[in-house]
Motif scaffolding. Sequence first.
Motif, PDB file in Angstrom:
ATOM      1  N   ASP A 124       0.829  -1.205   0.000  1.00  0.00           N
ATOM      2  CA  ASP A 124       0.000   0.000   0.000  1.00  0.00           C
ATOM      3  C   ASP A 124       0.866   1.258   0.000  1.00  0.00           C
ATOM      4  O   ASP A 124       0.609   2.207  -0.756  1.00  0.00           O
ATOM      5  N   ILE A 125       1.899   1.268   0.827  1.00  0.00           N
ATOM      6  CA  ILE A 125       2.814   2.413   0.865  1.00  0.00           C
ATOM      7  C   ILE A 125       3.501   2.591  -0.487  1.00  0.00           C
ATOM      8  O   ILE A 125       3.587   3.699  -1.026  1.00  0.00           O
ATOM      9  N   LEU A 126       3.982   1.477  -1.046  1.00  0.00           N
ATOM     10  CA  LEU A 126       4.688   1.533  -2.329  1.00  0.00           C
ATOM     11  C   LEU A 126       3.794   2.094  -3.435  1.00  0.00           C
ATOM     12  O   LEU A 126       4.201   2.986  -4.195  1.00  0.00           O
ATOM     13  N   LEU A 127       2.570   1.570  -3.525  1.00  0.00           N
ATOM     14  CA  LEU A 127       1.708   1.961  -4.647  1.00  0.00           C
ATOM     15  C   LEU A 127       1.117   3.354  -4.472  1.00  0.00           C
ATOM     16  O   LEU A 127       0.746   3.990  -5.465  1.00  0.00           O
ATOM     17  N   ARG A 128       1.016   3.828  -3.269  1.00  0.00           N
ATOM     18  CA  ARG A 128       0.578   5.208  -3.077  1.00  0.00           C
ATOM     19  C   ARG A 128       1.651   6.175  -3.569  1.00  0.00           C
ATOM     20  O   ARG A 128       1.336   7.226  -4.128  1.00  0.00           O
ATOM     21  N   ARG A 129       2.911   5.827  -3.326  1.00  0.00           N
ATOM     22  CA  ARG A 129       4.009   6.718  -3.734  1.00  0.00           C
ATOM     23  C   ARG A 129       4.487   6.425  -5.148  1.00  0.00           C
ATOM     24  O   ARG A 129       4.854   7.321  -5.906  1.00  0.00           O
ATOM     25  N   TRP A 130       4.462   5.149  -5.535  1.00  0.00           N
ATOM     26  CA  TRP A 130       4.991   4.745  -6.841  1.00  0.00           C
ATOM     27  C   TRP A 130       3.929   3.941  -7.591  1.00  0.00           C
ATOM     28  O   TRP A 130       4.053   2.726  -7.755  1.00  0.00           O
ATOM     29  N   PRO A 131       2.836   4.565  -8.051  1.00  0.00           N
ATOM     30  CA  PRO A 131       1.740   3.812  -8.689  1.00  0.00           C
ATOM     31  C   PRO A 131       2.151   3.077  -9.963  1.00  0.00           C
ATOM     32  O   PRO A 131       1.522   2.090 -10.331  1.00  0.00           O
ATOM     33  N   ASP A 132       3.250   3.519 -10.606  1.00  0.00           N
ATOM     34  CA  ASP A 132       3.692   2.839 -11.831  1.00  0.00           C
ATOM     35  C   ASP A 132       4.253   1.449 -11.542  1.00  0.00           C
ATOM     36  O   ASP A 132       4.492   0.668 -12.475  1.00  0.00           O
ATOM     37  N   GLN A 133       4.440   1.105 -10.265  1.00  0.00           N
ATOM     38  CA  GLN A 133       4.949  -0.213  -9.904  1.00  0.00           C
ATOM     39  C   GLN A 133       3.841  -1.271  -9.848  1.00  0.00           C
ATOM     40  O   GLN A 133       4.119  -2.441  -9.596  1.00  0.00           O
ATOM     41  N   PHE A 134       2.604  -0.867 -10.110  1.00  0.00           N
ATOM     42  CA  PHE A 134       1.497  -1.808  -9.959  1.00  0.00           C
ATOM     43  C   PHE A 134       1.632  -3.063 -10.822  1.00  0.00           C
ATOM     44  O   PHE A 134       1.355  -4.166 -10.345  1.00  0.00           O
ATOM     45  N   PRO A 135       2.017  -2.975 -12.121  1.00  0.00           N
ATOM     46  CA  PRO A 135       2.104  -4.215 -12.919  1.00  0.00           C
ATOM     47  C   PRO A 135       3.013  -5.269 -12.300  1.00  0.00           C
ATOM     48  O   PRO A 135       2.712  -6.465 -12.366  1.00  0.00           O
ATOM     49  N   GLU A 136       4.120  -4.839 -11.699  1.00  0.00           N
ATOM     50  CA  GLU A 136       5.026  -5.808 -11.078  1.00  0.00           C
ATOM     51  C   GLU A 136       4.396  -6.409  -9.821  1.00  0.00           C
ATOM     52  O   GLU A 136       4.510  -7.611  -9.565  1.00  0.00           O
TER      53      GLU A 136
END
Length: 392
Positions: A124-136
Amino acid sequence: MAASSIGLSRFLETETPAVSVALDPLNVNALIGEITDDLNDTSNAPDLDALLAKAESALGFDLADARLYSLIGEIKYRQGEKDQAYEFFDQARKLSKTEIHALQKSIGRSIETGDLPKAVGEIDILLRRWPDQFPEIAEGLPTILSNPGGYQAVLGAIKAGAPWRGRLLIALGNTPVGLEFAERLLLDLRESSAPPSSNELASVISGYIRRKEYQPAYRLFLFTLSDEERKLGGYIFNHTFKPVRSGKPFDWQLRDQSGLEITFATSQDTAEGEGGATVRFLNTPVRNIALQQYIALPSGSYKISMIASARNLKLPKDLFWAVRCEGPGGEIARFNIPEGTYTRQNLTQDFSIGPLACPIQLLTLQTAAITGSWRFRYVGTLVMHKLNIERL
C-alpha cells in the motif's frame, strides 16, 4: 571554474552519472546513479567490493540519504550477507518510508516469511508513492489473496480507500484465478462503507463474459444489485429506459455512434410526458449496433413486445431488435420496427430458444445497413417507451 564544474555535474547526473562524478566527486545524486548503473549492467559482472567502498564513502557526505543505505543493502545482499543487507534496508526505510528499493526488498522478505499483512501494508505504501509499480506487484497478488491473512489484509486496504483498488480488480478480472478473488472481494465489499462501484462490477462481470463463464457473470450481476436496481429487474433490465445506466453488461450499454443520438428519460423529464429511450436520426447513414444488453433466457417460448412512438421515421434499411445466442447459435429472433408516424403503438413477436446450449443472449438495436452509402440516410425520431420479454 569549480562552480562551472558543479553546475555541469548537476546537468549530467541523470543521463551520464559517471561523467557527472568525474566533474564533481561530491555529487551524491550522480554517484548513486553511477553505482546503480553498474549494478544493473547485465553485460559485465560488477565489482561489488569497489561499489561498496564508493557507497560507504558517499555516506561521509550525506548520512541522511536513504538511497545510499538502500544501495549498500543491495550490494550486501548480492554478496550473500543477507542479515546485514536487511539492516541497511531497514535503516533506509527509517530515513524514508517510501524509498523504493528498500520497500521492494521488504515486501519480498515479508512474503517469504509469511507475514502477509505486513507485506500488504508495505505494498500500500509503495503503490501510493509509486503507482507505476502496480504491474510488477499485480503478478503476486493472487498468491497473497490465496492466504486467509493476506486476503483479509487486502480487503481491509481496499475498504480503507487504497487508490490502487480499481486497478487491482481490473487486473484480477483478466485471469481465471483472479476472477474468483475479484468476485469474492466485491461480495465482501457490499455491506461495507465502501461498496463496489458500477465500474468495478462491470470490469469483473466483463471478465467472466470474455472467458465464456456466463453463469458466474450473471450471478454476480444479480447478487450485487442495490435495492433500487432490483426494482428494474426482469428478463430485460430497466425495460422502461430510465436514465440510470451503470455500464454493466446486463444493463443497457450505449455506444457512441455518428448519425444518431440516443437519450434516456423518465416521463417527468420530458415536455410530452412520455419517458423511454429516444432515438433521433440525423439524416445520415447509420450502421452497426447502437444499443445493447446481455440477457439470460432459459430454453422456452417467449414474446418480445414494445410500446413505441415515431415521428417522420424513414428507414431505408431495416431498424430492428435482434436476440442472438452468444456462441454458435447465431440469431434467434429479429423484431422489426416500422417507419412512419405513430403514437404508442404496441408491437409484439413470438420466438423460442431451443434446448441446445445457449447460456446467454445479446439483445441489440441495430440497422440492416451494410455500407455507409449516403443513399441510405436515416431520418426522424423513435421513442421506445417500454421493451419487454415475457415467457409464454
